[in-house]
Design a protein around this motif. Structure first.
Motif, PDB file in Angstrom:
ATOM      1  N   PHE A 228     -13.283  -3.865  -5.170  1.00  0.00           N
ATOM      2  CA  PHE A 228     -12.101  -2.871  -5.098  1.00  0.00           C
ATOM      3  C   PHE A 228     -10.988  -3.875  -4.372  1.00  0.00           C
ATOM      4  O   PHE A 228     -11.257  -4.618  -3.202  1.00  0.00           O
ATOM      5  CB  PHE A 228     -12.256  -1.674  -4.253  1.00  0.00           C
ATOM      6  CG  PHE A 228     -13.276  -0.818  -5.069  1.00  0.00           C
ATOM      7  CD1 PHE A 228     -13.036   0.052  -5.977  1.00  0.00           C
ATOM      8  CD2 PHE A 228     -14.737  -0.527  -4.488  1.00  0.00           C
ATOM      9  CE1 PHE A 228     -14.040   0.924  -6.618  1.00  0.00           C
ATOM     10  CE2 PHE A 228     -15.456   0.133  -5.197  1.00  0.00           C
ATOM     11  CZ  PHE A 228     -15.164   0.944  -6.310  1.00  0.00           C
TER      12      PHE A 228
ATOM     13  N   GLN B 186      -8.764   2.228  -0.536  1.00  0.00           N
ATOM     14  CA  GLN B 186      -9.490   1.137  -1.308  1.00  0.00           C
ATOM     15  C   GLN B 186      -8.902   1.563  -2.798  1.00  0.00           C
ATOM     16  O   GLN B 186      -8.963   2.973  -3.090  1.00  0.00           O
ATOM     17  CB  GLN B 186     -11.069   1.763  -1.165  1.00  0.00           C
ATOM     18  CG  GLN B 186     -12.026   0.910  -2.231  1.00  0.00           C
ATOM     19  CD  GLN B 186     -13.482   1.288  -1.900  1.00  0.00           C
ATOM     20  OE1 GLN B 186     -13.734   0.793  -1.004  1.00  0.00           O
ATOM     21  NE2 GLN B 186     -13.944   2.229  -2.782  1.00  0.00           N
TER      22      GLN B 186
ATOM     23  N   ASP C 288     -12.376  -5.456  -0.526  1.00  0.00           N
ATOM     24  CA  ASP C 288     -13.449  -4.861  -0.087  1.00  0.00           C
ATOM     25  C   ASP C 288     -14.716  -5.949   0.272  1.00  0.00           C
ATOM     26  O   ASP C 288     -14.736  -6.728  -0.477  1.00  0.00           O
ATOM     27  CB  ASP C 288     -13.934  -3.396  -0.377  1.00  0.00           C
ATOM     28  CG  ASP C 288     -14.728  -3.491  -1.701  1.00  0.00           C
ATOM     29  OD1 ASP C 288     -14.472  -4.420  -2.570  1.00  0.00           O
ATOM     30  OD2 ASP C 288     -15.861  -2.902  -1.691  1.00  0.00           O
TER      31      ASP C 288
ATOM     32  N   CYS D  68      -5.929   4.771  -5.889  1.00  0.00           N
ATOM     33  CA  CYS D  68      -6.629   4.964  -4.659  1.00  0.00           C
ATOM     34  C   CYS D  68      -7.716   5.773  -4.857  1.00  0.00           C
ATOM     35  O   CYS D  68      -7.763   7.171  -5.188  1.00  0.00           O
ATOM     36  CB  CYS D  68      -5.690   5.308  -3.546  1.00  0.00           C
ATOM     37  SG  CYS D  68      -6.661   5.236  -1.656  1.00  0.00           S
TER      38      CYS D  68
ATOM     39  N   CYS E 271       0.854  -1.139  -0.189  1.00  0.00           N
ATOM     40  CA  CYS E 271      -0.028  -0.102   0.012  1.00  0.00           C
ATOM     41  C   CYS E 271       0.773   1.484  -0.122  1.00  0.00           C
ATOM     42  O   CYS E 271       1.737   1.477   0.771  1.00  0.00           O
ATOM     43  CB  CYS E 271      -0.832   0.059   1.310  1.00  0.00           C
ATOM     44  SG  CYS E 271      -2.026   1.485   1.272  1.00  0.00           S
TER      45      CYS E 271
ATOM     46  N   LEU F 242      -8.306  -3.796  -1.353  1.00  0.00           N
ATOM     47  CA  LEU F 242      -8.564  -2.908  -0.073  1.00  0.00           C
ATOM     48  C   LEU F 242      -7.247  -3.298   0.636  1.00  0.00           C
ATOM     49  O   LEU F 242      -6.738  -4.337   0.990  1.00  0.00           O
ATOM     50  CB  LEU F 242      -9.699  -3.481   0.834  1.00  0.00           C
ATOM     51  CG  LEU F 242     -10.021  -2.913   2.136  1.00  0.00           C
ATOM     52  CD1 LEU F 242     -10.405  -1.312   1.813  1.00  0.00           C
ATOM     53  CD2 LEU F 242     -11.058  -3.640   2.726  1.00  0.00           C
TER      54      LEU F 242
ATOM     55  N   ASP G 220     -10.379   5.644  -2.080  1.00  0.00           N
ATOM     56  CA  ASP G 220     -11.040   6.146  -0.865  1.00  0.00           C
ATOM     57  C   ASP G 220     -10.104   5.872   0.218  1.00  0.00           C
ATOM     58  O   ASP G 220      -9.325   4.620  -0.011  1.00  0.00           O
ATOM     59  CB  ASP G 220     -12.213   5.509  -0.428  1.00  0.00           C
ATOM     60  CG  ASP G 220     -12.780   5.910   0.603  1.00  0.00           C
ATOM     61  OD1 ASP G 220     -12.805   7.005   0.940  1.00  0.00           O
ATOM     62  OD2 ASP G 220     -13.881   5.153   0.967  1.00  0.00           O
TER      63      ASP G 220
ATOM     64  N   GLY H 204      -7.588   0.660   5.431  1.00  0.00           N
ATOM     65  CA  GLY H 204      -8.812   0.809   4.702  1.00  0.00           C
ATOM     66  C   GLY H 204      -8.667   1.686   3.534  1.00  0.00           C
ATOM     67  O   GLY H 204      -9.704   1.986   2.806  1.00  0.00           O
TER      68      GLY H 204
END
Length: 144
Positions: A76, A85, A71, A93, A55, A78, A95, A83
């Motif tokens: 998506f 997304q 998710d 990304c 990430c 995740l 969200d 968290g």
């Protein structure tokens, strides 16, 4: 896309429809050292996508829990830690704490029903001792 060398990671059927599979490979870095190379291969709407399993928010793996990449709607990718997304086809990304950042893409080639990665110098004999080796599928790397 010009491809000089590809490495088979799995068979196309190893990644079920609307699923993702994590693999831990080893690559040669800029200093010539063998380092872990965790990737995710995703099959979404009949296409395959690959990303480095990291990430961009805090460089943690997406699968905070092993084998958990989506998710709740499975639309998506995740990050299980914070968290974030991510859109599956683009890796962007949409969200969470790193909106606008992108997952690092890995070039994929489908070669005679094998899902192969390209553009990465893979260590064929990694010699890495990793705790997660029992949680992720074994990969036999062969150059084409």
């Amino acid at each position: 896309m010009e491809v000089s060398e590809i490495f088979a990671v799995c068979h196309v059927n190893d990644v079920a429809k609307r699923r993702a599979v994590g693999y831990v490979l080893a690559r040669i870095n800029e200093e010539g050292k063998t380092v872990p190379f965790p990737i995710i291969i995703v099959r979404h709407q009949g296409k395959y996508y690959a990303y480095v399993n990291r990430c961009p928010h805090q460089n943690s793996r997406l699968d905070f829990e092993p084998k958990s990449f989506f998710d709740p709607t499975q639309r998506f990718l995740l990050c299980g830690k914070h968290g974030a997304q991510f859109d599956i086809p683009t890796g962007v990304c949409n969200d969470g704490p790193c909106v606008g950042a992108e997952l690092e893409k890995v070039a994929l080639v489908i070669d005679q029903e094998e899902v192969c990665i390209a553009g990465v110098q893979i260590a064929e004999e990694d010699g890495l001792d990793r705790e997660e080796k029992d949680l992720y599928p074994e990969v036999v790397i062969t150059s084409d």
